[in-house]
Design an enzyme around this catalytic site. Structure first.
Site, mmCIF file in Angstrom:
data_model
loop_
_atom_site.group_PDB
_atom_site.id
_atom_site.type_symbol
_atom_site.label_atom_id
_atom_site.label_comp_id
_atom_site.label_asym_id
_atom_site.label_seq_id
_atom_site.Cartn_x
_atom_site.Cartn_y
_atom_site.Cartn_z
ATOM 1 N N HIS B 39 0.849 -1.202 0.000
ATOM 2 C CA HIS B 39 0.000 0.000 0.000
ATOM 3 C C HIS B 39 0.880 1.246 0.000
ATOM 4 C CE1 HIS B 39 -3.523 -2.431 1.033
ATOM 5 N NE2 HIS B 39 -4.267 -1.343 1.008
ATOM 6 N N LYS B 107 -10.221 -9.223 6.568
ATOM 7 C CA LYS B 107 -10.878 -9.735 7.775
ATOM 8 C C LYS B 107 -10.754 -8.723 8.904
ATOM 9 C CE LYS B 107 -7.070 -12.146 10.082
ATOM 10 N NZ LYS B 107 -7.050 -11.595 11.448
#
Lengths: 295, 197
Positions: B39, B107
């Site tokens: 990222h 998650k």
């Protein structure tokens, strides 16, 4: 003998990563049976299906194969002692390629991943010396997600057990869905800060079907389990009846002015494996009922 | 009643705008993994006007660091469940703004800033059960490529072709509904009931 120990440790990795201990599987099955929330039930069903597939295909159930910690009980008459560290390092390198394990040992200063799960203090080894001629090896490969929600709390001793209860419930609330619930909670009470955390981690090695031998502690374990499941966090934090599969407590005496509480969260993929080997090389599995040897 | 959807990448904005929290989805098509380090590098490259080697637009960003094996110079995905998404919370809104993935899979959920970004740019967050790595790997049909391996195997960008990837639960929709935050609120009420300190 050295070769035999290396092979046994590689096998310990494979068993731990592909087969959950019997007590954990039973707890997950019974959670699935009892769960009343539709989404929670479907998550538990995916977990059970994954456990079956992992064992059948001989592949690690979770991509995070964890950071390995070893607990050794070395008998005074067992022929190999100080070389055990090097044997564990060598077996870890081999297991990384063979099982396989995800490379999970990163230098905190350079960001460099060693690529074979060994490094400074990794795998970490707890040593215990006992009578007799057996060596007991327990492997705890623990994932990062559930390690990131571990807490140490230093509360006022005056708050007593009510304070401990509050600290534990708040820690599991803080953790929410992050540690992959349903989790097992290991709690270490007393000692100094390091002892509380060390006991908390050791507590998750005990099967969740076994209560503490001290009745007072056993009762507190059962009460906490009931309270924690009332939070409704549920599998993966998406709501439901099952947030915690088991609560295991260990304790030490404390300083009059301190009440350290170590709270260790362990994801549902509660991987651990334990085996003993005697001085003649005979082995006996402890964590798993039967192990099909694999080559 | 559960609503089920079968989606194929690239996915249009209007398709995900129709989804609501609690819906179940299955995906066919292109999924790209990225964790913290990827990222950060993607955003650094964008700001330095350097080319990012993969295309997230309209596709699926998967918070995952797979377990892989190399057999005869070919990679095989062994186990590939999701990683904890909150680690990317500080950087995800900016990532969504620049790269515009249509679905983020992970998650543990994400926070309010990401929830707002998903709303603004027409995207959703879907949950896959954590730890369910072998089941997830079964829906990966092909490794189309891997980039930035210098970040380490778990942190690299793995470009995957998936089939019937799911069941995924829409946990944050494009209308600012966040299932995790709802559960947290009700858990907090219960926490206050149970303990009094």
């Amino acid at each position: 003998m050295k070769k035999k120990i290396i092979e046994l440790i590689i096998e310990l990795y494979r068993v731990a990563e592909t087969k959950l201990p019997d007590d954990v599987i039973s707890a997950l099955r019974s959670a699935y049976e009892k769960e009343s929330n539709r989404l929670a039930k479907s998550i538990l069903s995916a977990i059970l299906k994954n456990i079956e597939l992992s064992e059948e295909l001989n592949k690690p159930m979770c991509q995070d194969t964890g950071v390995p910690t070893f607990y050794l009980e070395v008998g005074e008459k067992f022929p190999i002692k100080h070389e055990l560290r090097e044997l564990i390092m060598e077996a870890t390198r081999l297991a990384t390629a063979k099982v396989p394990l995800r490379p999970n040992a990163v230098d905190p200063f350079t960001g460099n991943n060693t690529g074979d799960n060994t490094g400074r203090f990794i795998p970490y080894i707890h040593w215990d010396f006992v009578e007799g001629n057996n060596l007991k090896i327990t492997l705890l490969p623990k994932g990062g997600g559930s390690e990131n929600t571990v807490q140490l709390r230093m509360i006022s001793p005056g708050l007593g057990l009510e304070g401990v209860k509050h600290a534990v419930i708040e820690a599991i609330y803080d953790a929410g869905g992050k540690p992959c619930p349903p989790v097992i909670v290991g709690i270490g009470i007393g000692g100094g800060s390091d002892i509380a955390l060390s006991l908390a981690k050791k507590a998750i090695l005990r099967p969740i079907t076994e209560r503490h031998r001290d009745r007072l502690v056993a009762k507190f374990e059962s009460e906490l389990l009931d309270y924690l499941n009332r939070l409704g966090i549920g599998p993966m934090g998406l709501g439901g009846d099952t947030t915690v599969l088991g609560v295991n407590i260990e304790y030490a005496h404390r300083h009059p002015a301190s009440m350290p509480i170590g709270i260790v969260t362990q994801c549902w993929a509660a991987r651990r494996a334990s085996v003993t080997i005697d001085s003649r090389g005979n082995t006996r599995w402890i964590s798993h009922r039967e192990v099909d040897l694999y080559d | 009643m559960t609503r089920e959807y079968f989606l194929k990448t690239p996915i249009e904005e209007e398709v995900v705008r129709k989804l609501r929290v609690g819906d179940t989805i299955y995906i066919d098509g292109l999924v790209i993994t990225a964790r913290d380090a990827a990222h950060k590098r993607a955003i650094d490259y964008y700001e330095a006007k350097k080319e990012v080697p993969v295309k997230f637009y309209g596709n699926v960003l998967y918070h995952c660091g797979p377990l892989v094996k190399k057999i005869d110079e070919k990679w095989e995905i062994v186990s590939a469940g999701p990683t904890t998404s909150t680690r990317m919370e500080y950087i995800e809104p900016r990532f969504i703004e620049i790269f515009r993935p249509r679905i983020i899979v992970g998650k543990g959920g994400m926070g309010e800033d990401t929830t707002s970004a998903l709303h603004k740019y027409g995207a959703i967050y879907a949950a896959y059960p954590g730890g369910v790595g072998v089941l997830a790997a079964r829906s990966i049909k092909k490794i189309l490529g891997v980039e930035w391996l210098d970040l380490g195997i778990p942190e690299a960008l793995w470009v995957l072709e998936v089939e019937n990837f799911g069941p995924l639960t829409v946990a944050i929709d494009a209308h600012k509904n966040n299932l995790y935050l709802n559960i947290r609120e009700s858990s907090y009420e219960k926490l206050k009931d149970i303990t009094s300190i």
